[in-house]
Design a protein around this motif. Structure first.
Motif, PDB file in Angstrom:
ATOM      1  N   ILE A 168      30.090  43.537  28.639  1.00 53.45           N
ATOM      2  CA  ILE A 168      31.104  44.464  28.371  1.00 53.45           C
ATOM      3  C   ILE A 168      32.103  44.324  29.518  1.00 53.45           C
ATOM      4  N   ILE A 169      33.345  43.673  29.394  1.00 50.97           N
ATOM      5  CA  ILE A 169      34.080  43.733  30.235  1.00 50.97           C
ATOM      6  C   ILE A 169      35.264  44.787  30.111  1.00 50.97           C
ATOM      7  N   ASP A 170      35.219  45.659  31.384  1.00 51.84           N
ATOM      8  CA  ASP A 170      36.408  46.578  31.316  1.00 51.84           C
ATOM      9  C   ASP A 170      37.419  46.343  32.242  1.00 51.84           C
ATOM     10  N   VAL A 171      38.446  45.952  31.861  1.00 55.96           N
ATOM     11  CA  VAL A 171      39.694  45.352  32.467  1.00 55.96           C
ATOM     12  C   VAL A 171      40.310  46.631  33.267  1.00 55.96           C
ATOM     13  N   ALA A 208      39.220  37.745  30.656  1.00 56.59           N
ATOM     14  CA  ALA A 208      40.244  38.853  30.699  1.00 56.59           C
ATOM     15  C   ALA A 208      40.923  38.940  32.156  1.00 56.59           C
ATOM     16  N   ARG A 209      41.232  37.972  32.554  1.00 60.06           N
ATOM     17  CA  ARG A 209      41.962  37.737  33.943  1.00 60.06           C
ATOM     18  C   ARG A 209      41.285  38.213  35.218  1.00 60.06           C
ATOM     19  N   LEU A 210      39.855  38.441  35.066  1.00 60.05           N
ATOM     20  CA  LEU A 210      39.092  38.761  36.335  1.00 60.05           C
ATOM     21  C   LEU A 210      38.174  37.589  36.486  1.00 60.05           C
ATOM     22  N   CYS A 211      37.410  37.728  37.638  1.00 59.92           N
ATOM     23  CA  CYS A 211      36.362  36.822  38.048  1.00 59.92           C
ATOM     24  C   CYS A 211      35.454  37.552  38.838  1.00 59.92           C
ATOM     25  N   LEU A 212      34.122  37.149  38.961  1.00 63.12           N
ATOM     26  CA  LEU A 212      33.296  37.392  40.053  1.00 63.12           C
ATOM     27  C   LEU A 212      33.586  37.149  41.354  1.00 63.12           C
ATOM     28  N   ARG A 213      33.252  37.946  42.371  1.00 63.78           N
ATOM     29  CA  ARG A 213      33.595  37.750  43.604  1.00 63.78           C
ATOM     30  C   ARG A 213      33.003  36.432  44.190  1.00 63.78           C
TER      31      ARG A 213
END
Length: 186
Positions: free
Chosen positions: A101-104, A127-132
């Motif tokens: 579940i991605i919470d932007v 969601a325009r995020l990524c893991l570090r």
């Protein structure tokens, strides 16, 4: 009457079936095979439990404690070194697959330990995020295993361990208690 290892294995099996149901417990040749041991070989795990929830993991750890059976969690089977699983209660965590579940807004992903790290990263990128950090090859590694060993990874927004990305966790402690941890605890 059963003696020694056979008695412990029978008691562990009965307790696991009672708490998880027959379909989530493997013993004998089925357990040996899933761990990477040859069917019919001597020894093997006492049982392989395939929990579907943190509460079931909690029950498994308590059963291991009561029955004096070493509990070994694995996020991937067959094991690289299946001999290490002999005479243990193996917890196959790959079934703990709460979908990501991605919470932007908070820039977080809530995910089960058995979920592929590649899947989490792909969903985060949508969601325009990524893991570090993420291993260079998506080899099916599971989130729980990567976080547990502090996998250094080399793809993502920054260099560092996936452990640095964890902001909270639901953990089953060695005494069998389910504990909620925050970033400060980790």
């Amino acid at each position: 009457m059963l003696e020694g290892r056979a008695a412990i294995a029978a008691a562990v099996h009965a307790d696991l079936v009672d708490k998880l149901g027959r379909a989530r417990v493997l013993v004998g040749d089925d357990a040996r095979k899933v761990c990477g041991l040859a069917p019919g070989s001597a020894g093997g795990p006492l049982a392989v439990a395939q929990p579907a929830s943190a509460e079931q993991v909690e029950a498994i750890v308590r059963i291991g404690k009561v029955r004096h059976a070493p509990v070994l969690p694995r996020s991937r089977l067959p094991a690289l070194l299946p001999e290490e699983l002999r005479d243990t209660l193996v917890v196959d965590c790959s079934a703990l697959q709460a979908p990501p579940i991605i919470d932007v807004g908070r820039r977080t992903a809530t995910v089960g330990v058995g979920v592929s790290a590649g899947l989490v990263d792909r969903m985060a990128r949508q969601a325009r995020l990524c893991l570090r950090a993420l291993p260079a090859l998506d080899d099916g590694a599971r989130m729980g295993g990567l976080v547990a060993v502090g996998d250094p990874g080399d793809i993502g927004a920054a260099w560092g361990s996936l452990q640095g990305d964890v902001v909270g966790a639901e953990v089953v402690a060695g005494n069998g208690r389910l504990v909620q941890l925050g970033a400060a605890d980790l």
